[in-house]
Design a protein around this motif. Sequence first.
Motif, PDB file in Angstrom:
ATOM      1  N   GLY A  34       0.791  -1.223   0.000  1.00  0.00           N
ATOM      2  CA  GLY A  34       0.000   0.000   0.000  1.00  0.00           C
ATOM      3  C   GLY A  34       0.827   1.278   0.000  1.00  0.00           C
ATOM      4  O   GLY A  34       0.284   2.367  -0.131  1.00  0.00           O
ATOM      5  N   TYR A  35       2.148   1.145   0.137  1.00  0.00           N
ATOM      6  CA  TYR A  35       3.006   2.335   0.109  1.00  0.00           C
ATOM      7  C   TYR A  35       2.992   2.921  -1.299  1.00  0.00           C
ATOM      8  O   TYR A  35       3.182   2.211  -2.279  1.00  0.00           O
ATOM      9  CB  TYR A  35       4.431   1.959   0.502  1.00  0.00           C
ATOM     10  N   ILE A  36       2.767   4.224  -1.375  1.00  0.00           N
ATOM     11  CA  ILE A  36       2.587   4.833  -2.700  1.00  0.00           C
ATOM     12  C   ILE A  36       3.347   6.151  -2.777  1.00  0.00           C
ATOM     13  O   ILE A  36       3.415   6.898  -1.802  1.00  0.00           O
ATOM     14  CB  ILE A  36       1.077   4.984  -3.005  1.00  0.00           C
TER      15      ILE A  36
ATOM     16  N   ARG B  24       8.646  17.272  -1.753  1.00  0.00           N
ATOM     17  CA  ARG B  24       8.171  16.119  -2.525  1.00  0.00           C
ATOM     18  C   ARG B  24       6.841  15.576  -1.998  1.00  0.00           C
ATOM     19  O   ARG B  24       6.248  14.685  -2.600  1.00  0.00           O
ATOM     20  CB  ARG B  24       9.218  14.992  -2.501  1.00  0.00           C
ATOM     21  N   ILE B  28      -1.757  11.635  -3.247  1.00  0.00           N
ATOM     22  CA  ILE B  28      -2.157  10.797  -4.372  1.00  0.00           C
ATOM     23  C   ILE B  28      -3.685  10.677  -4.303  1.00  0.00           C
ATOM     24  O   ILE B  28      -4.234  10.261  -3.282  1.00  0.00           O
ATOM     25  CB  ILE B  28      -1.535   9.396  -4.282  1.00  0.00           C
ATOM     26  N   GLU B  30      -6.880   8.881  -5.756  1.00  0.00           N
ATOM     27  CA  GLU B  30      -7.252   7.677  -6.509  1.00  0.00           C
ATOM     28  C   GLU B  30      -8.768   7.615  -6.638  1.00  0.00           C
ATOM     29  O   GLU B  30      -9.483   7.727  -5.636  1.00  0.00           O
ATOM     30  CB  GLU B  30      -6.730   6.431  -5.778  1.00  0.00           C
ATOM     31  N   ILE B  36      -5.745   7.710 -11.359  1.00  0.00           N
ATOM     32  CA  ILE B  36      -4.914   8.146 -10.237  1.00  0.00           C
ATOM     33  C   ILE B  36      -4.075   9.343 -10.638  1.00  0.00           C
ATOM     34  O   ILE B  36      -3.609   9.449 -11.762  1.00  0.00           O
ATOM     35  CB  ILE B  36      -4.057   6.943  -9.732  1.00  0.00           C
ATOM     36  N   GLU B  37      -3.975  10.292  -9.716  1.00  0.00           N
ATOM     37  CA  GLU B  37      -3.226  11.524  -9.959  1.00  0.00           C
ATOM     38  C   GLU B  37      -2.495  11.934  -8.695  1.00  0.00           C
ATOM     39  O   GLU B  37      -2.847  11.502  -7.609  1.00  0.00           O
ATOM     40  CB  GLU B  37      -4.185  12.673 -10.296  1.00  0.00           C
ATOM     41  N   TRP B  38      -1.518  12.801  -8.824  1.00  0.00           N
ATOM     42  CA  TRP B  38      -0.912  13.402  -7.638  1.00  0.00           C
ATOM     43  C   TRP B  38      -1.293  14.874  -7.613  1.00  0.00           C
ATOM     44  O   TRP B  38      -1.459  15.506  -8.654  1.00  0.00           O
ATOM     45  CB  TRP B  38       0.599  13.228  -7.619  1.00  0.00           C
ATOM     46  N   GLU B  39      -1.447  15.388  -6.426  1.00  0.00           N
ATOM     47  CA  GLU B  39      -1.859  16.782  -6.257  1.00  0.00           C
ATOM     48  C   GLU B  39      -0.895  17.480  -5.307  1.00  0.00           C
ATOM     49  O   GLU B  39      -0.827  17.141  -4.131  1.00  0.00           O
ATOM     50  CB  GLU B  39      -3.275  16.823  -5.676  1.00  0.00           C
ATOM     51  N   ARG B 194     -10.269   8.041  -2.923  1.00  0.00           N
ATOM     52  CA  ARG B 194      -9.555   7.998  -1.650  1.00  0.00           C
ATOM     53  C   ARG B 194      -8.255   8.764  -1.808  1.00  0.00           C
ATOM     54  O   ARG B 194      -7.728   8.887  -2.919  1.00  0.00           O
ATOM     55  CB  ARG B 194      -9.330   6.568  -1.145  1.00  0.00           C
ATOM     56  N   ARG B 196      -4.278   9.231  -0.677  1.00  0.00           N
ATOM     57  CA  ARG B 196      -3.197   8.380  -0.168  1.00  0.00           C
ATOM     58  C   ARG B 196      -1.895   9.152  -0.066  1.00  0.00           C
ATOM     59  O   ARG B 196      -1.657  10.111  -0.790  1.00  0.00           O
ATOM     60  CB  ARG B 196      -3.017   7.159  -1.095  1.00  0.00           C
ATOM     61  N   ARG B 198       2.166   7.732   1.042  1.00  0.00           N
ATOM     62  CA  ARG B 198       2.935   6.610   1.608  1.00  0.00           C
ATOM     63  C   ARG B 198       1.976   5.477   1.967  1.00  0.00           C
ATOM     64  O   ARG B 198       1.212   5.056   1.124  1.00  0.00           O
ATOM     65  CB  ARG B 198       3.769   7.102   2.796  1.00  0.00           C
ATOM     66  N   ARG B 199       1.989   4.998   3.232  1.00  0.00           N
ATOM     67  CA  ARG B 199       1.051   3.908   3.554  1.00  0.00           C
ATOM     68  C   ARG B 199      -0.269   4.430   4.105  1.00  0.00           C
ATOM     69  O   ARG B 199      -1.144   3.644   4.477  1.00  0.00           O
ATOM     70  CB  ARG B 199       1.673   2.939   4.562  1.00  0.00           C
TER      71      ARG B 199
END
Lengths: 247, 247
Positions: A34-36, B24, B28, B30, B36-39, B194, B196, B198-199
């Motif tokens: 689940g680490y992302i 950094r 994320i 989802e 899925i994208e990063w913001e 959702r 996200r 890391r974990r």
Amino acid sequence: MRRLRPEQDAFGRVLLEHLDGNDRAATIVERDDGYIEWEPPAAYFSPFRNWFAVERQALRYVRGRVLDVGVGAGRVALELQQRGHAVVAVDVSPLAVRVARRRGVRNAKVLALEDLDGSLGRFDTVVLFMNNFGLFGSERKARRLLRRLHALTTDDGRIVATSSDHTRTTNPAHKAYRRRNKERGRMPGQIRFRLRYRRLSTGWFDYLFVTPREMERLLSGTGWHVNRFISNDDDNLYAAVIDKDAS
Amino acid sequence: MRRLRPEQDAFGRVLLEHLDGNDRAATIVERDDGYIEWEPPAAYFSPFRNWFAVERQALRYVRGRVLDVGVGAGRVALELQQRGHAVVAVDVSPLAVRVARRRGVRNAKVLALEDLDGSLGRFDTVVLFMNNFGLFGSERKARRLLRRLHALTTDDGRIVATSSDHTRTTNPAHKAYRRRNKERGRMPGQIRFRLRYRRLSTGWFDYLFVTPREMERLLSGTGWHVNRFISNDDDNLYAAVIDKDAS
């Protein structure tokens, strides 16, 4: 990982969009616990002067006709071409191959490390940069593929590869992942990932980070050995110059 | 979404790490179809002069004692405090509340929109910025919460909220998602996400994007109506000034 279908080619799509000026394109790297994380693609395009010191140093050990495994956006193949090497570059990503060609890589093919055969001729050096020793995937698969590379290289054939010493992490999530791997009988740095971008996603695949000692143990019995390691204290990334055993 | 447990507070963790200088850190995002994208978090910290024009204009309609729902890193609460408003700020993210407090938000609480009750007193204006009309989640839940807000606001109470006109997208994946929603009897802009990092991961939750027409229909019968929309042709984001019906 084998040749990616269009809906799997997240990594190549990101490289292509970056090349076309989309500065928000980035690969999402998901681990099976689940680490992302997100990974910006710029490093795959960086010119030689911006590479990690160990990569710049490792390039000195490349000789003759070269197979570049995991060409990505072509930074290593382009540098080697410029130095006069004949380079065949392969990648599982059709879009990465398209990017590499557009950037000037003369001989780039969509091909997986697992699917290499004698049809490409013999190579003096196989390069696996940007941690691409990891493409060997697992201990068992590494041994099989190393033997195959032995047959596909000249008598004084060489592998120049980089990996990262995963034991140097201080991140508790990474440490826990290594412990879990050991409990399951996997190599500690054998990481199950998938790469995603928008709705694209590779399947899950194993990518292998090894310590220098683990690498030496892995090579043992495959006909290869480490000639020298190139490393520095500032970074977990290191390079290995891997030569054939005396026959 | 209800109060987040530590392992769920991906959004707040990103805000906190950004505040502490990790450039950094990014959320994320989802969607339940795999998109899925990063913001990047910077927008949550931006000073008034860098806000979208519709947000700057919408702020003129805020009056009296304010409830800021979804305080995030506190940009709206801080601006309103500076303008002399008494502000109570709430968020489901304990770490977002910590960030907002560290940045100077005087009255910030961990509380979900669903858990609001009379204990915070009555408000003249409820603000839902950064698309936070979306926190109403679904048609059914929106109607219930709008009636609740009606009871928690003064006789000339007001809601100032932003949303995005999702019909203006040209992205085929987004269009397909809207179609699928319609087929399943959901509102077209009802997006299951959702967040996200890391974990860390929130659970899946519905976030609602509405067109101006959909917003008007949603308000009908709840005691609220749109007094005015604020929009421009360059952006999908728009603001609505929502007032109480004459009683």
